[in-house]
Design a protein around this motif. Structure first.
Motif, PDB file in Angstrom:
ATOM      1  N   ARG A 189      10.447   4.403  -0.131  1.00 56.78           N
ATOM      2  CA  ARG A 189       9.347   5.097   0.540  1.00 56.78           C
ATOM      3  C   ARG A 189       8.008   4.514   0.102  1.00 56.78           C
ATOM      4  O   ARG A 189       7.106   4.313   0.910  1.00 56.78           O
ATOM      5  CB  ARG A 189       9.366   6.583   0.169  1.00 56.78           C
ATOM      6  CG  ARG A 189      10.277   7.431   1.002  1.00 56.78           C
ATOM      7  CD  ARG A 189      10.306   8.823   0.453  1.00 56.78           C
ATOM      8  NE  ARG A 189      11.037   9.758   1.306  1.00 56.78           N
ATOM      9  CZ  ARG A 189      11.459  10.940   0.911  1.00 56.78           C
ATOM     10  NH1 ARG A 189      11.251  11.326  -0.340  1.00 56.78           N
ATOM     11  NH2 ARG A 189      12.096  11.738   1.736  1.00 56.78           N
ATOM     12  N   ARG A 190       7.907   4.262  -1.172  1.00 60.28           N
ATOM     13  CA  ARG A 190       6.643   3.748  -1.706  1.00 60.28           C
ATOM     14  C   ARG A 190       6.321   2.373  -1.109  1.00 60.28           C
ATOM     15  O   ARG A 190       5.202   2.108  -0.672  1.00 60.28           O
ATOM     16  CB  ARG A 190       6.744   3.660  -3.238  1.00 60.28           C
ATOM     17  CG  ARG A 190       5.418   3.540  -3.905  1.00 60.28           C
ATOM     18  CD  ARG A 190       5.575   3.518  -5.405  1.00 60.28           C
ATOM     19  NE  ARG A 190       4.262   3.493  -6.014  1.00 60.28           N
ATOM     20  CZ  ARG A 190       3.652   4.553  -6.495  1.00 60.28           C
ATOM     21  NH1 ARG A 190       4.229   5.719  -6.460  1.00 60.28           N
ATOM     22  NH2 ARG A 190       2.451   4.449  -7.008  1.00 60.28           N
ATOM     23  N   GLN A 191       7.332   1.513  -1.092  1.00 64.99           N
ATOM     24  CA  GLN A 191       7.101   0.159  -0.560  1.00 64.99           C
ATOM     25  C   GLN A 191       6.788   0.197   0.936  1.00 64.99           C
ATOM     26  O   GLN A 191       5.917  -0.525   1.413  1.00 64.99           O
ATOM     27  CB  GLN A 191       8.325  -0.729  -0.848  1.00 64.99           C
ATOM     28  CG  GLN A 191       8.420  -1.108  -2.317  1.00 64.99           C
ATOM     29  CD  GLN A 191       9.712  -1.840  -2.661  1.00 64.99           C
ATOM     30  OE1 GLN A 191      10.450  -1.427  -3.539  1.00 64.99           O
ATOM     31  NE2 GLN A 191       9.988  -2.926  -1.957  1.00 64.99           N
ATOM     32  N   LEU A 192       7.486   1.063   1.654  1.00 73.16           N
ATOM     33  CA  LEU A 192       7.258   1.140   3.102  1.00 73.16           C
ATOM     34  C   LEU A 192       5.910   1.788   3.409  1.00 73.16           C
ATOM     35  O   LEU A 192       5.260   1.446   4.398  1.00 73.16           O
ATOM     36  CB  LEU A 192       8.398   1.906   3.779  1.00 73.16           C
ATOM     37  CG  LEU A 192       9.763   1.216   3.723  1.00 73.16           C
ATOM     38  CD1 LEU A 192      10.842   2.106   4.329  1.00 73.16           C
ATOM     39  CD2 LEU A 192       9.734  -0.127   4.456  1.00 73.16           C
ATOM     40  N   THR A 193       5.523   2.726   2.560  1.00 70.25           N
ATOM     41  CA  THR A 193       4.227   3.382   2.759  1.00 70.25           C
ATOM     42  C   THR A 193       3.089   2.368   2.679  1.00 70.25           C
ATOM     43  O   THR A 193       2.127   2.427   3.451  1.00 70.25           O
ATOM     44  CB  THR A 193       4.015   4.473   1.698  1.00 70.25           C
ATOM     45  OG1 THR A 193       5.109   5.385   1.759  1.00 70.25           O
ATOM     46  CG2 THR A 193       2.741   5.241   1.955  1.00 70.25           C
ATOM     47  N   THR A 194       3.220   1.445   1.746  1.00 73.64           N
ATOM     48  CA  THR A 194       2.204   0.393   1.618  1.00 73.64           C
ATOM     49  C   THR A 194       2.110  -0.396   2.922  1.00 73.64           C
ATOM     50  O   THR A 194       1.026  -0.706   3.408  1.00 73.64           O
ATOM     51  CB  THR A 194       2.569  -0.550   0.456  1.00 73.64           C
ATOM     52  OG1 THR A 194       2.789   0.248  -0.705  1.00 73.64           O
ATOM     53  CG2 THR A 194       1.467  -1.549   0.180  1.00 73.64           C
TER      54      THR A 194
END
Lengths: 200, 124
Positions: A189-194
């Protein structure tokens, strides 16, 4: 005796629902279709779950044509096995589990043939919707971020975020410990949010 | 995945892991450690007070599509997919049935031959 059996088999092929006249239908009357086309039950199954099956397959193999082959294989197996589906899990998670096995088999073959999914990634599945998305570059950036995730994280994020499957179901389906599901999801989620920043 | 490390990773190591920095021992540890999974969720919440990372709050923020919408767009299916799939599955099923008929016919072997010979005698 044998001739009767052969005639019955031929009828099973020719009849739309595969049930000879005068015999109780294995599926409901609503499950039949006129003129030998696909049964309505099959249409309903594909209409309701086809896209989810394809999407999940695509998240694993990253090639639209291969994902469609997997979806076809999974649906064929599911259609044949449907009478034995006991409803212990939701139909969607049962279908996705079949898709998972089909995709893993496909990946094993592909790896044996040493074809890198990156080599066939050029024709993205999102080609069909790009026109409807406001920022194509942002979509491309997001797709790259998705492709950069490891295979397990990609599956987890799709099963959780898109299919809404419970953590426990995902863990059982992918045969990984529960903390793995939670932490991989968190990081994905964190990587995709970026990558989503492009859309903000 | 290597053997589980008994010492829990430091907060700094967990933060680095959250940023996507691959660290195999940490990776192996948190894959099986409930406590560190919970610590990671807390850490993610601290670095993202809005909760967009640890929750589903990403949906429909401003002009940005939510994570789910973005995933659906990135993994979108062709518009005619379901029609093709239905036809393909139906055809495969039909082929399989015909194969069964052929196998039955051929597998009948001697019985079929006897039956045909019997018919011939009757006809004559």
């Amino acid at each position: 005796m044998l001739r009767a059996r052969l005639l019955a088999r031929c009828w099973a092929v020719l009849a739309p629902d595969g049930v000879p006249p005068g015999r109780a239908a294995g599926r409901s009357a609503a499950g039949t279709a006129a003129a030998g086309g696909p049964p309505d039950d099959l249409r309903a199954l594909v209409d309701e779950h086809g896209t989810a099956i394809y999407r999940y397959a695509l998240s694993i193999v990253r090639d639209p044509a291969t994902a469609e082959d997997i979806a076809q294989e999974a649906l064929t197996k599911a259609w044949l096995a449907l009478p034995s589906f006991r409803g212990e899990s939701s139909l969607r998670s049962w279908l996705l589990r079949i898709t998972h096995h089909a995709a893993m088999s496909m990946l094993r073959v592909r790896r044996a043939e040493a074809i890198d999914p990156d080599d066939i990634e050029g024709s993205s599945g999102a080609d069909h919707v790009e026109g409807a998305v406001e920022n194509r570059l942002a979509l491309a950036q997001f797709q790259r971020a998705l492709a950069d995730l490891d295979e397990l994280s990609r599956q987890i994020v799709v099963l959780r975020e898109v299919e809404d499957l419970p953590y426990e179901t995902i863990a059982a389906m992918l045969r990984v410990p529960l903390p793995t599901v939670k932490t991989r999801l968190l990081r994905a989620r964190r990587q995709l949010t970026t990558a989503l920043e492009g859309w903000r | 995945m290597g053997p589980m490390r008994w010492r829990h990773p430091s907060r700094a190591a967990l933060r680095r892991w959250l940023q996507g920095e691959a660290d195999e021992p940490t990776d192996a540890h948190i894959a099986t450690c409930e406590r560190c999974a919970a610590r990671l969720e807390t850490l993610a919440g601290e670095s993202d007070p809005g909760g967009s990372i640890g929750t589903d709050a990403l949906q429909g923020v401003g002009r940005a599509p939510g994570l789910r919408a973005a995933l659906e767009a990135a993994l979108a299916a062709p518009s005619d997919l379901n029609v093709r799939l239905t036809t393909q599955v139906h055809e495969l099923q039909q082929q399989a049935r015909w194969q069964d008929v052929v196998v039955d016919a051929v597998g009948g072997g001697l019985d079929t031959l006897r039956l045909l010979m019997g018919d011939k005698e009757d006809d004559g």
